[in-house]
Scaffold this motif. Structure first.
Motif, short mmCIF file in Angstrom:
data_model
loop_
_atom_site.label_atom_id
_atom_site.label_comp_id
_atom_site.label_asym_id
_atom_site.label_seq_id
_atom_site.Cartn_x
_atom_site.Cartn_y
_atom_site.Cartn_z
N ALA A 154 -10.33 5.70 -1.56
CA ALA A 154 -11.48 5.42 -0.69
C ALA A 154 -11.80 6.59 0.22
O ALA A 154 -12.48 6.44 1.23
N ALA A 155 -11.31 7.76 -0.15
CA ALA A 155 -11.54 8.94 0.70
C ALA A 155 -13.03 9.14 0.93
O ALA A 155 -13.47 9.44 2.05
N HIS A 156 -13.80 8.89 -0.12
CA HIS A 156 -15.24 9.11 -0.02
C HIS A 156 -15.95 8.02 0.77
O HIS A 156 -17.12 8.15 1.11
N SER A 200 -5.41 0.56 10.34
CA SER A 200 -4.09 1.19 10.46
C SER A 200 -3.41 1.31 9.10
O SER A 200 -2.53 2.15 8.91
N LYS A 201 -3.81 0.45 8.20
CA LYS A 201 -3.23 0.51 6.84
C LYS A 201 -4.02 1.45 5.94
O LYS A 201 -3.73 1.60 4.76
N ARG A 202 -5.08 2.02 6.50
CA ARG A 202 -5.99 2.89 5.74
C ARG A 202 -6.62 2.14 4.56
O ARG A 202 -6.87 2.70 3.52
N LEU A 203 -6.85 0.86 4.80
CA LEU A 203 -7.48 0.02 3.78
C LEU A 203 -8.94 -0.17 4.17
O LEU A 203 -9.26 -0.90 5.11
N GLU A 244 -1.16 6.26 2.04
CA GLU A 244 -1.10 7.64 2.52
C GLU A 244 -2.49 8.17 2.83
O GLU A 244 -2.71 8.87 3.80
N LYS A 245 -3.42 7.80 1.94
CA LYS A 245 -4.81 8.20 2.13
C LYS A 245 -5.67 6.94 2.06
O LYS A 245 -5.23 5.92 1.53
N LEU A 266 0.81 -1.22 0.00
CA LEU A 266 0.00 0.00 0.00
C LEU A 266 0.84 1.27 0.00
O LEU A 266 0.35 2.35 -0.34
N SER A 267 2.11 1.13 0.38
CA SER A 267 2.93 2.34 0.43
C SER A 267 3.22 2.87 -0.97
O SER A 267 3.45 4.06 -1.15
N ASP A 268 3.19 1.99 -1.97
CA ASP A 268 3.40 2.48 -3.33
C ASP A 268 2.39 1.88 -4.32
O ASP A 268 2.59 1.98 -5.53
N SER A 269 1.36 1.28 -3.78
CA SER A 269 0.29 0.70 -4.62
C SER A 269 0.79 -0.37 -5.58
O SER A 269 0.12 -0.70 -6.55
#
Lengths: 627, 627
Positions: B135-137, B196-199, B118-119, B14-17
């Motif tokens: 997934a901000a929304h 914690s992984k923002r997943l 990051e997001k 997830l740090s660089d997709s």
């Protein structure tokens, strides 16, 4: 699914001819199955440690297993066990033929014989009953003669006879028990125990078919086997000696009392040569499609009667290559002498090879041998020595004690030439070719033994055995000349299986996979069994036999093999390939740990015994201060 | 027989997709299968000890097993694992539904997620490919809303979503992962790791049917199951809460934070009452005939939306009897809040029961609780506390840390009231009723856990489980309130099986026998497997997870259960029935030995690891000075 295995045990006390019948509960059979596990159970329960194996206190047990006698290839065997007069520890021998199935048809899973008859007797068992009968007129008779006399007197030619010949009567320590005059429960000297009880024979006859819970499953399995003849065609075609030349080519054919790994005369004593020369028929055991047994005939220079079948691989190597005899007719003649007199061909071969080495090294001289030139390669001398052993005369009386005791008596360098483990003569498989096999010799409860051992070469390439063994979780090939942790793991699992097979008393020659064996047990008993349950039965057998030996005083130091095996061959395909004592000892320790035994003493831990539902064994060892 | 299992693993950083695909060899799957064993393999291989479970270094693994997604009852589950933020040790949760089968249809056995986005992002996996999407929304949305948004944006209503709700986002330590909005991978706080992984979610879709090597075998098994509906009819009719009243009658229904074993309001929160009141439908997981899932609906006084399914037994007892709530609608409402926000109902129930006891004992006061009268039996207070936990506000912020950390912060008497093992909240099964279950809580790699545990009551009489267990060699019933060597043996064998089932990720509710499970694996993979091989996979899982915990610093003293369990109930059916610490400790030691672990430290011996073909684990522990 039908549930309810019923089995009976016949008890015979020869001291008063009393006969009783026991019917243990079903779970007894599910825990102890038969054969090795059942025998070890009774030896542990009913013997006092330290008794004389050849005294009346020993008990002698004939046992099939829960699938013995059902109509499927491999189910015709039985086991015969007792405290061994060779090792002083747990002893058993397994044998094919028809006797085991007949015992089941007569209504019994096992016969337990105790005491000693005042005069020679034999036991007649038929359809649920047993009778102790006089055998004075049979004593001294060779097996064929005795079998005929018994059948005549019982007026039934279909009676199956397990018996001893004169060697058993004379307590030759490696005397065996002979079924059908041509199959041997060879190892551990059980025939001497039978002789010590003055029990000439056990004749059995039954008319009840053995119940089968799922006959259709057995039919399907039999059809599969017949459709896959290629899996056993070699064994059928050339017998067990069909692999002799391959062992020679690999450098692992025991030769010259294990000093060499290949033999110039290998082809001459091979199964292929047998097929092309003296073979007259192929024979089978009960219900078996494999038919690996040989029937041979010769007239000159050696008279060989086909009634005695023919030599197995072990015999060809023991009395052939290991004595450097390249005359197949001489080997077949020696085989006949052994069958007629109830002598283990492996033990006597290894003992005579030892004597030959002693002779060539001057440890034995013509004075000791009544003039026999007991040299490697001298077939006449071998036959003469064999006859002296049967008669327990001259050098034969010494050699009849087995290689370990004979070597001790000779003293000096002799013990270092005696190829045995725990007093049992080494069979004809070479640890320098198969490294885990050496570990197997060392830790076997019966001393050096091949029937429940690990043959590394079969695991080093994509054999059917290796493919099947994925079922146990052994997923990759394992080099034959290595004894690392991975090999030890495979060895541990597989020898549990062999202990199981010796408890189910199923033959290892029909090419059943592990799963198919489980199907056979399921079909025979109705139990929804599993390879886990069967391996745990095997593990129970391994622990019961070890507990018996521990109680008799065996220690870790007894789990060893002759030093000769740690010296690399100087010539042949394995020249210079090391089999190191260091690797062997490390593997032994690891094996102990994998078995749940104390890593120093090799004594089963209480936890392991409890895990096997053998709490009573932990208590028994505790009573004897072990550990 | 066809041979050749093919499986793929999707890797996501997830740090660089970055996304990659791995295809381990067949033997990898045969050794590690999936689920627990596979997860533990990667955690051991790829994590450094001591990392923060909620830091980017942790990895998060979604995994099915080799039979996941084949058309057979019980195959629809998946496991989600990581280092647990509750215990600091090995963590996993299992969950039913359709997601696991969909992942296999999308071409993957597992997804391994590392790093931290990051997001907020979600992962979309479809037919062999993966994509990291914004997934901000979605962040902050409850599960139903988020699932709808994802399906809308992927234009596919058949997409299956595993996700976290707001509690996972806020790192509530016992946040879970929710499949299909109504199934929970409940235990170990894996939802917090995901947060914690923002997943936010993993959406999967596949169009390839999962290959089956022997489809006919699966059909036969399915037909057998349908012909034996009586074996699961109770579970279908009343769900998992159908057994609640029986536990109450036996005196083992956790009540009043485990101070009591029976509850006057038991019937009111039972599966039977559910059926007769709020149940509107029964639901099923992928391909399953059992259909044990509930769908409930209520309007007043509590609004309960059927989209969230309905409460399981654990939930009814955790948020019902253990908090002394006898209002099924309130329990169902709390269940909905947990599903919408991704909270483990077991952990939160045990935590709130603890808080209630603290409140009644004055350890917590209305000042601490924002005025909530957090007393046993107060349903409104329970729901208020639950909402505060989701929001991590006030007392909720303390309780969101889990019962162990909350109790530590409160200090004084509080830790002695906190019902947890290794930091994981005790589920709703009573060791004083089921003595080996207590041992199971203690030695479970995930702390107090019920999914891979031993339920003594099922072994104390002639149940199907006991009859089936003869297959493992457990032949006789075992009294429930006893913890002797025989019980320990059965516990050891059976928990190996449970470790296996957690590695195959098969559901334990379809009433398959051991042999039938082996048939399912055989049919799915073509492997000629055995229960031995499967139990050894389970043993591998048990040893890998323990090795992970050992490396993290866990010691034998951590294998313990709350002292409360060693105090006999003073009333009810089990009043005065002792569960002694002495018997517990003796059984723990014996279990260590039976497992081949050091009897003092509980660390797997090198020999045991080698026996399981886990030599690399022995080396890894050696590098860390263990033992």
């Amino acid at each position: 699914m039908p549930y309810g295995y019923i089995g009976k045990i016949l008890r015979v006390d020869l001291s008063d001819s009393r006969i009783t019948v026991e019917e243990p509960e079903e779970n007894f059979y599910r825990r102890y199955f038969g054969g090795r596990a059942l025998i070890a159970y009774y030896l542990l329960k009913e013997l006092q440690p330290g008794i004389d194996a050849l005294g009346p206190e020993n008990i002698l047990i004939f046992a099939g297993g829960v699938a013995t006698g059902v109509p499927i290839s491999g189910s015709g065997r039985n086991s015969v066990g007792a405290k061994s007069p060779l090792t002083g520890g747990y002893g058993d021998g397994e044998v094919g033929g028809f006797w085991g199935a007949e015992l089941k048809r007569a209504g019994f899973d096992a016969i337990i014989v105790k005491g000693r008859a005042e005069k020679p007797v034999y036991l007649s068992v038929a359809d649920g009953h047993g009778e102790v009968r006089d055998a004075a007129h049979l004593w001294g008779k060779e097996t064929t003669e005795a079998q005929k006399a018994i059948r005549d007197e019982l007026h039934d030619d279909a009676v199956r006879v397990a018996q001893i010949g004169p060697a058993g009567e004379r307590l030759v320590r490696y005397a065996c028990v002979i079924n059908d005059v041509n199959r041997a429960a060879g190892r551990c000297g059980i025939g001497a125990v039978m002789g010590s009880k003055r029990l000439k024979a056990v004749a059995v006859r039954g008319h009840q078919p053995v119940p089968v819970k799922e006959p259709e499953a057995l039919k399907r399995l039999s059809q599969w086997l017949l459709a896959n003849r290629d899996l056993f065609q070699g064994l059928h075609e050339n017998g067990t000696a069909g692999g002799l030349m391959a062992l020679d080519a690999a450098g692992g054919l025991p030769t010259r009392n294990f000093m060499q790994g290949s033999f110039k005369g290998a082809e001459a004593i091979s199964g292929q040569t047998m097929r092309d020369t003296i073979l007259v028929k192929r024979d089978t055991c009960f219900a078996c499609a494999v038919a690996c047994k040989r029937v041979v005939k010769a007239e000159s220079p050696y008279d060989v009667d086909p009634v005695y079948g023919g030599p197995e691989y072990e015999t060809c190597a023991a009395l052939g290559s290991n004595c450097m005899i390249d005359d197949l007719k001489a080997v077949a003649r020696a085989n006949q002498v052994c069958a007629a007199n109830s002598i283990d061909t492996i033990a006597v071969g290894t003992t005579i090879a030892f004597a030959m080495e002693c002779f060539e090294k001057g440890i034995l001289t013509p004075k000791d041998t009544d003039g026999i030139e007991l040299r490697f390669g001298n077939a006449e001398a071998l036959l003469q020595a064999l006859n002296l052993i049967v008669a327990r005369k001259g050098i034969g009386n010494l050699l009849a004690e087995g290689v370990a005791r004979a070597a001790e008596k000779l003293g000096g360098e002799a013990p270092s030439l005696a190829m045995h483990v725990k007093g049992q003569e080494v069979p004809l498989h070479e640890p320098r070719l198969k490294h885990a096999l050496g570990l197997g010799y060392a830790v076997s409860p019966t001393g050096a033994d091949h029937v429940h051992n690990f043959h590394d070469t079969a695991w080093s390439q994509e054999t059917k055995l290796l493919r099947d063994s994925k079922t146990l979780g052994i997923l990759e090939p394992l080099p034959a000349q290595r004894l690392d942790a991975r090999k030890t793991r495979a060895f541990t699992y597989f020898t549990l299986w062999r202990h199981f097979m010796n408890s189910a008393v199923l033959c290892i020659f029909p090419p059943w996979s592990y799963s198919q064996v489980a199907e056979i047990i399921r079909a025979a008993t109705g139990w929804d069994t599993s390879i886990w349950e069967l391996l745990k039965v095997g593990e129970r057998a391994a622990n019961l036999t070890r507990a018996f030996n521990v109680r008799e005083g065996f220690a870790s130091g007894d789990d060893d093999i002759p030093d000769r095996f740690f010296h690399a061959f100087t010539e042949g395909p394995l020249a210079g390939v090391a089999y190191s004592r260091e690797a062997f000892l490390a593997a032994k320790r690891l094996y102990y740990q994998m078995m749940g035994w104390d890593e120093e003493t090799g004594i089963p831990t209480a936890a392991k015994l409890h895990e096997l539902d053998l709490g009573w064994v932990a208590e028994e060892l505790g009573r004897h201060g072990k550990p």
